[in-house]
Write an enzyme that holds these catalytic residues in place. Structure first.
Site, mmCIF file in Angstrom:
data_model
loop_
_atom_site.group_PDB
_atom_site.id
_atom_site.type_symbol
_atom_site.label_atom_id
_atom_site.label_comp_id
_atom_site.label_asym_id
_atom_site.label_seq_id
_atom_site.Cartn_x
_atom_site.Cartn_y
_atom_site.Cartn_z
ATOM 1 C CB SER A 142 22.198 -50.009 -55.779
ATOM 2 O OG SER A 142 22.930 -48.799 -55.910
ATOM 3 C CE1 TYR A 155 25.982 -53.465 -57.309
ATOM 4 C CE2 TYR A 155 25.796 -51.090 -57.627
ATOM 5 C CZ TYR A 155 25.624 -52.215 -56.835
ATOM 6 O OH TYR A 155 25.087 -52.089 -55.578
HETATM 7 P P1 NAP Z 1 30.201 -56.081 -48.469
HETATM 8 O O1 NAP Z 1 30.654 -55.306 -47.292
HETATM 9 O O2 NAP Z 1 31.128 -56.275 -49.619
HETATM 10 O O3 NAP Z 1 29.697 -57.516 -47.991
HETATM 11 C C1 NAP Z 1 29.212 -58.403 -48.973
HETATM 12 C C2 NAP Z 1 28.578 -59.590 -48.332
HETATM 13 O O4 NAP Z 1 28.037 -60.419 -49.377
HETATM 14 C C3 NAP Z 1 29.574 -60.448 -47.555
HETATM 15 O O5 NAP Z 1 28.917 -60.990 -46.432
HETATM 16 C C4 NAP Z 1 29.903 -61.568 -48.558
HETATM 17 O O6 NAP Z 1 30.263 -62.814 -47.953
HETATM 18 C C5 NAP Z 1 28.564 -61.728 -49.237
HETATM 19 N N1 NAP Z 1 28.658 -62.364 -50.556
HETATM 20 C C6 NAP Z 1 29.352 -61.964 -51.640
HETATM 21 N N2 NAP Z 1 29.167 -62.843 -52.659
HETATM 22 C C7 NAP Z 1 28.349 -63.809 -52.175
HETATM 23 C C8 NAP Z 1 27.796 -64.996 -52.721
HETATM 24 N N3 NAP Z 1 28.067 -65.370 -53.964
HETATM 25 N N4 NAP Z 1 26.999 -65.762 -51.933
HETATM 26 C C9 NAP Z 1 26.717 -65.399 -50.651
HETATM 27 N N5 NAP Z 1 27.211 -64.286 -50.088
HETATM 28 C C10 NAP Z 1 28.026 -63.507 -50.835
HETATM 29 O O7 NAP Z 1 28.846 -55.459 -49.106
HETATM 30 P P2 NAP Z 1 27.956 -54.193 -48.679
HETATM 31 O O8 NAP Z 1 28.650 -52.960 -49.063
HETATM 32 O O9 NAP Z 1 27.466 -54.376 -47.281
HETATM 33 O O10 NAP Z 1 26.731 -54.364 -49.703
HETATM 34 C C11 NAP Z 1 25.677 -55.259 -49.424
HETATM 35 C C12 NAP Z 1 24.590 -55.097 -50.500
HETATM 36 O O11 NAP Z 1 24.161 -53.731 -50.565
HETATM 37 C C13 NAP Z 1 25.022 -55.478 -51.908
HETATM 38 O O12 NAP Z 1 23.976 -56.129 -52.569
HETATM 39 C C14 NAP Z 1 25.312 -54.135 -52.557
HETATM 40 O O13 NAP Z 1 25.169 -54.177 -53.954
HETATM 41 C C15 NAP Z 1 24.255 -53.277 -51.905
HETATM 42 N N6 NAP Z 1 24.588 -51.839 -51.878
HETATM 43 C C16 NAP Z 1 25.705 -51.417 -51.224
HETATM 44 C C17 NAP Z 1 25.997 -50.049 -51.206
HETATM 45 C C18 NAP Z 1 27.220 -49.510 -50.499
HETATM 46 O O14 NAP Z 1 27.560 -48.321 -50.717
HETATM 47 N N7 NAP Z 1 27.881 -50.289 -49.656
HETATM 48 C C19 NAP Z 1 25.149 -49.145 -51.877
HETATM 49 C C20 NAP Z 1 24.037 -49.622 -52.528
HETATM 50 C C21 NAP Z 1 23.757 -50.975 -52.525
HETATM 51 P P3 NAP Z 1 31.819 -63.221 -47.678
HETATM 52 O O15 NAP Z 1 32.352 -62.165 -46.770
HETATM 53 O O16 NAP Z 1 31.751 -64.547 -47.046
HETATM 54 O O17 NAP Z 1 32.461 -63.219 -49.022
#
Ligand code: NAP
Length: 251
Positions: A142, A155
């Site tokens: 991130s 985080y």
């Molecule tokens: P999201 O929409 O919340 O989706 C999270 C995904 O991770 C889901 O598929 C969930 O599976 C899975 N997950 C959660 N805990 C898990 C575990 N213990 N084992 C396996 N899978 C798990 O997330 P997102 O916003 O797309 O973010 C994805 C990544 O990008 C993360 O690492 C986040 O920190 C990073 N990121 C996001 C942003 C943002 O603004 N969105 C910005 C910077 C970085 P289930 O649905 O089955 O629970």
């Protein structure tokens, strides 16, 4: 020519958001994709269906990345179905915001178990499946790993730790034909940010106001960068932090 033709790729946390988009883009580029999820089987199967309906190859495999036995099962299933592995994307992650008053041992261990221990466990298994041919690892970090904001100290620390893992392993993997990089998204609208109340919030307005390209990120913005980092187009990029944030985290 598809850039990931016949490559086998595991994308963790691919039932939603950024991971789902990476899985679909990889399949479009010719990869066979393992769509990992923790609890949302229905969402993961929708991603698989979207891929197969377009002629691609994908399976969904449940597994909590913070549990050794689940991670071993995820890689065993990959070997059983596809015989090998070429690409690992450590995307699964959680991002609860918390003031310092809200930090507890439990909140710390939950965040570090999923965001830091998870990638360590998956990389350990991936390296075995890469065998002598090597492979590519992308850690979804991130922008806050290098530029933390208020209210997300825990985080931000997990993502800074993940970047340190990227750099350390880039050196440990010397001579093994394994490339590893961190990909640092800025704010991206996903199921996760909607659930967390970030979408439509004052925080989102602040992020957009500080983003030179003038909008919130879309999962596809990150997936396109993840295709680049998995493909030979990035053959000389190793041990790096690549930011995709519309400029909000620009130097
Ligand atoms: P999201 O929409 O919340 O989706 C999270 C995904 O991770 C889901 O598929 C969930 O599976 C899975 N997950 C959660 N805990 C898990 C575990 N213990 N084992 C396996 N899978 C798990 O997330 P997102 O916003 O797309 O973010 C994805 C990544 O990008 C993360 O690492 C986040 O920190 C990073 N990121 C996001 C942003 C943002 O603004 N969105 C910005 C910077 C970085 P289930 O649905 O089955 O629970």
């Amino acid at each position: 020519m598809n850039r990931l033709e016949n490559k086998v790729a595991i994308v963790t946390g691919a039932s939603k958001g950024i991971g789902a988009s990476i899985a679909k883009h990889y399949a479009t580029e010719g990869a066979k994709v393992i769509v990992n999820y923790a609890s949302s089987k229905e969402d993961a199967d929708k991603v698989v269906k979207a891929i197969t309906e377009h002629g691609g190859t994908a399976i969904s495999v449940q597994g909590d990345v913070s549990k050794t036995s689940d991670v071993i099962r995820l890689f065993e299933e990959t070997k059983k179905v596809f015989g090998t592995l070429d690409i690992l994307v450590n995307n699964a992650g959680i991002y609860p915001s918390a003031s310092i008053e809200e930090v507890t041992e439990d909140s710390f261990h939950r965040l570090f178990n999923i965001n830091v221990l998870g990638p360590l466990l998956t990389i350990k298994e991936a390296v075995k499946l890469f065998e002598n041919k090597g492979g590519v690892i992308i850690n979804i970090s991130s922008g806050v790993s290098t530029t933390p904001m208020a209210m997300i100290a825990e985080y931000s620390a997990t993502k800074a730790a993940l970047d340190a893992i990227t750099v350390s392993l880039s050196k440990e993997f010397s001579g093994r034909n394994i490339r590893i990089n961190s990909l640092l998204p800025g704010g991206v609208e996903t199921e996760g940010t909607r659930m967390a109340g970030i979408t439509g919030s004052e925080l989102e307005k602040t992020i957009i106001a500080n983003t030179p390209l003038g909008r919130i990120g879309h999962p596809d913005d990150i997936a396109k960068a993840a295709v680049f980092l998995a493909s030979d187009d990035s053959a000389w990029i190793h041990g790096e932090k690549i930011t995709a944030s519309g400029g909000v985290y620009g130097l």
